[in-house]
Design an enzyme around this catalytic site. Structure first.
Site, PDB file in Angstrom:
ATOM      1  N   GLU A 136      -6.689  -7.616  -1.086  1.00 53.50           N
ATOM      2  CA  GLU A 136      -7.278  -7.641   0.251  1.00 53.50           C
ATOM      3  C   GLU A 136      -8.767  -7.410   0.108  1.00 53.50           C
ATOM      4  OE1 GLU A 136      -5.428  -5.101   3.146  1.00 53.50           O
ATOM      5  OE2 GLU A 136      -3.399  -5.779   2.626  1.00 53.50           O
ATOM      6  N   GLU A 157       0.822  -1.220   0.000  1.00 50.00           N
ATOM      7  CA  GLU A 157       0.000   0.000   0.000  1.00 50.00           C
ATOM      8  C   GLU A 157       0.858   1.275   0.000  1.00 50.00           C
ATOM      9  OE1 GLU A 157      -4.125  -1.347   2.071  1.00 50.00           O
ATOM     10  OE2 GLU A 157      -2.533  -0.953   3.496  1.00 50.00           O
TER      11      GLU A 157
END
Length: 641
Positions: free
Chosen positions: A277, A203
């Protein structure tokens, strides 16, 4: 009866039985060999996972990743096999895990890849079950884990710039990757292992402070022998800045928004789409409610993702537990950080203790449509016990426990825990730090917002109040002569996400004032409560009987007698306020009466038959009893928004 003829040789009945026995034994040996060496039973390996068209291919055949995250460091090693069998039985084909740098390198240059941290054993176990692996080695992992998995000793450098190409950071990453990647390389697909893809950082689009950084991490992986498919993972906003040339971008979300998928298509036309995710639940913060994400809301979204021909990884498939002091903290859009609770149940398909849930059964039904063979049988659920309550037998005050800590530091000014000259000059990472100095009057104590994160304040060992982000001033009582003011400061967990990672030093991070005058000349004790300290404490002869009134904070000792094979249980402490529990020297984590979490998970394998030593560090109050339950209480629930 005629005897048979084998290869033209006549055999008697006895010989026939003997031959059959030999064949059977040979078959068993061969089976064991292929079971322990899964590579031998897999197809010959010509081409690993590729992302050259709108579908992944493995060995040039279309392949869909049905993945789930289980972190080896959050699950007792004795249960790894149970959790992975349950994953396989749910119809998943890929295991995803992070690697926590701060556990693997607790002090600079000191590495641990053993026991609970034996990553290679975990990879071999996945392979033996026919699960593929996506490895996410960081170095930053987020994961609701202290400092997103980065070691706190990095913060000893006052100029540290985490997750950038600042030399102090890249040197440390290189040194860690030298140890980690050589252990991972032999487990790649091309070498007969289970790893089909490796994620570059994590991320980074939500941090994005240095455009040279992602190419550096990618090169750090490639130069050490990573050859499998590279991925990055970001939420939709992060996709704009989180990618790196040569790695497939994947997206993270919970609610499916069509434009998220379209955006992936725009930036990567004719590439496979993957939700790296898919958040199956959410984490909890102390002082908030327990998050749940209803199965009936989740299943339609997963169904839709699969209908769109996308690959998916459930984050989490099984959350596990933030044992010890390893929980992170959340600070985005908040006036002050709030720490994560000890449980990482996450409302995932497999509960914190490894139980099936409604989500699990509905997902299994859904995934079964994507398999030609029937799914494996469900492993039978594990039994649990609510042991009888135990009574505290002895106590030891915090002040009497200081003999068992490292030598205290004398310092003119306060020193944050990371910069204490202890642990081979790596500083203190976790736990509590005690700061003491002399005062000659009462008045207003002002923390100048330098308490990280919460301090119990005492004058001559009498409790006067708490300083934290909200309360920054406290009245100290008047008194005669020199007295000692003590601040017991707790690191409640470092922020693991957002732009404030460089500011996560703990303890007293600057000056404090009494009546607008700076306090000086401190004695500083480190109370990191590592296993050595707990063992020294246990063996100490200083413990007092409960007939003598305990003082707080203090350590409280009891024995749990287990008369049969130890089973999982949950501890609950309704008559206590806040502290930490150790069983047989293992730190189960923090409890806090403000909730939401009201029980702590105790894995059966951490108990033994006979006597088990329970030590509780309690800050403020006790009813002298430790209670047990057979099911968890995570507090009042609220739907994830």
């Amino acid at each position: 009866m005629e005897s048979s003829s084998v290869f033209g040789v006549r055999l008697s009945l006895k010989q026939r039985y003997f031959l059959l026995l030999c064949i059977a034994v040979g078959a068993i040996i061969a089976y064991q060999f292929t079971r322990d060496n899964p590579e031998t039973r897999r197809m010959s390996r010509l081409e690993g996972l590729r992302a050259n068209s709108s579908q992944f291919t493995l060995e040039r055949k279309p392949f869909r990743i049905l993945g789930g995250s289980i972190h080896y460091f959050r699950v007792p090693r004795a249960y790894w096999e149970d959790r992975l069998l349950k994953m396989k039985a749910c119809g998943l084909n890929t295991l995803t895990t992070y690697v926590p740098w701060n556990l693997h390198e607790p002090e600079r240059g000191v590495f641990n890849f053993e026991d609970q941290l034996d990553l290679e054993a975990y990879l071999r176990l996945a392979a033996s079950m026919g699960l593929w692996v996506i490895l996410r080695p960081g170095p930053y992992i987020c994961a609701e884990w202290d400092l997103g998995g980065l070691p706190s000793w990095l913060l000893r450098d006052q100029n540290m710039k985490l997750r950038t190409t600042y030399p102090g950071f890249t040197d440390a990453v290189n040194s860690f990757f030298n140890q980690l990647i050589k252990r991972v390389v032999p487990h790649q697909y091309s070498k007969g292992g289970p790893i089909i893809a490796v994620q570059v950082e994590n991320e980074y689009g939500s941090y994005a402070k240095d455009e040279e950084y992602m190419p550096f991490i990618k090169a750090a992986l490639l130069s050490r022998g990573i050859t499998e498919l590279l991925l990055t993972s970001d939420n939709k906003e992060g996709l704009k800045l989180g990618g790196v040339k040569g790695a497939l971008e994947t997206v993270n979300f919970q609610k499916l928004k069509p434009n998220d998928v379209e955006y992936l298509d725009e930036i990567q036309p004719q590439k496979p789409k993957m939700v790296m995710e898919y958040w199956s639940g959410w984490f909890d913060l102390w002082g908030n409610l327990h998050h749940v994400y209803a199965a009936e809301d989740m299943i339609p979204v997963v169904t839709e993702i699969l209908k769109l021909d996308m690959s998916i990884n459930l984050y989490m498939f099984h959350g596990g537990t933030n044992f010890g002091f390893m929980n992170g903290a959340f600070a985005v859009g908040m006036p002050a950080p709030k720490p994560m609770v000890t449980s990482y149940d996450y409302d995932a398909p497999l509960s914190e203790a490894g139980d099936y849930t409604t989500k699990y059964h509905l997902l299994r039904n859904l995934f079964s449509h994507y398999h030609t063979e029937p799914l494996p049988e469900l492993p039978s659920p594990r039994e649990r016990r609510a042991y009888q309550p135990v009574v505290i037998q002895q106590h030891l005050s915090l002040w009497d426990s200081l003999h068992f800590t490292d030598k205290p530091l004398k310092s003119e000014r306060p020193v944050n825990m990371e910069n204490l000259p202890i642990n081979n000059r790596n500083g203190q990472s976790y736990g509590y730090t005690l700061y003491e100095t002399a005062i000659t009057s009462g008045g207003v104590l002002n923390s100048k917002n330098n308490v990280r994160d919460r301090a119990l304040v005492f004058v001559d060992k009498h409790f006067v109040g708490v300083l934290d982000y909200k309360t920054q001033e406290l009245a100290l009582p008047d008194g005669k002569g020199r007295r000692t003011v003590s601040l017991l400061v707790e690191n409640c967990g470092r922020v693991n996400y957002g732009k404030t990672l460089d500011e996560q030093r703990k303890g007293l991070v600057g000056d404090i004032e009494l009546n607008k005058r700076l306090l000086r000349d401190f004695i500083i004790h480190s109370l990191d409560m590592k296993p050595g300290f707990v063992n020294r404490l246990e063996a100490a002869g200083h413990w007092m009987s409960m007939r003598q009134r305990p003082t707080f904070p203090g350590f409280f000792q009891a024995r749990l007698y287990v008369n049969s094979f130890p089973k999982d249980t949950f501890i609950k402490l309704p008559g206590w306020i806040k502290g930490v529990i150790f069983i047989n020297g293992k730190n189960l984590g923090r409890y806090w009466s403000i909730g939401p979490q009201q029980t702590l998970y105790v894995p059966g394998p951490w108990l033994r038959r006979g006597d088990n030593q329970v030590i509780v560090f309690e800050e403020q109050e006790t009813d002298g009893k430790i209670q047990f339950a057979s099911s968890p209480d995570y507090g009042m629930a609220v739907d994830v928004q």
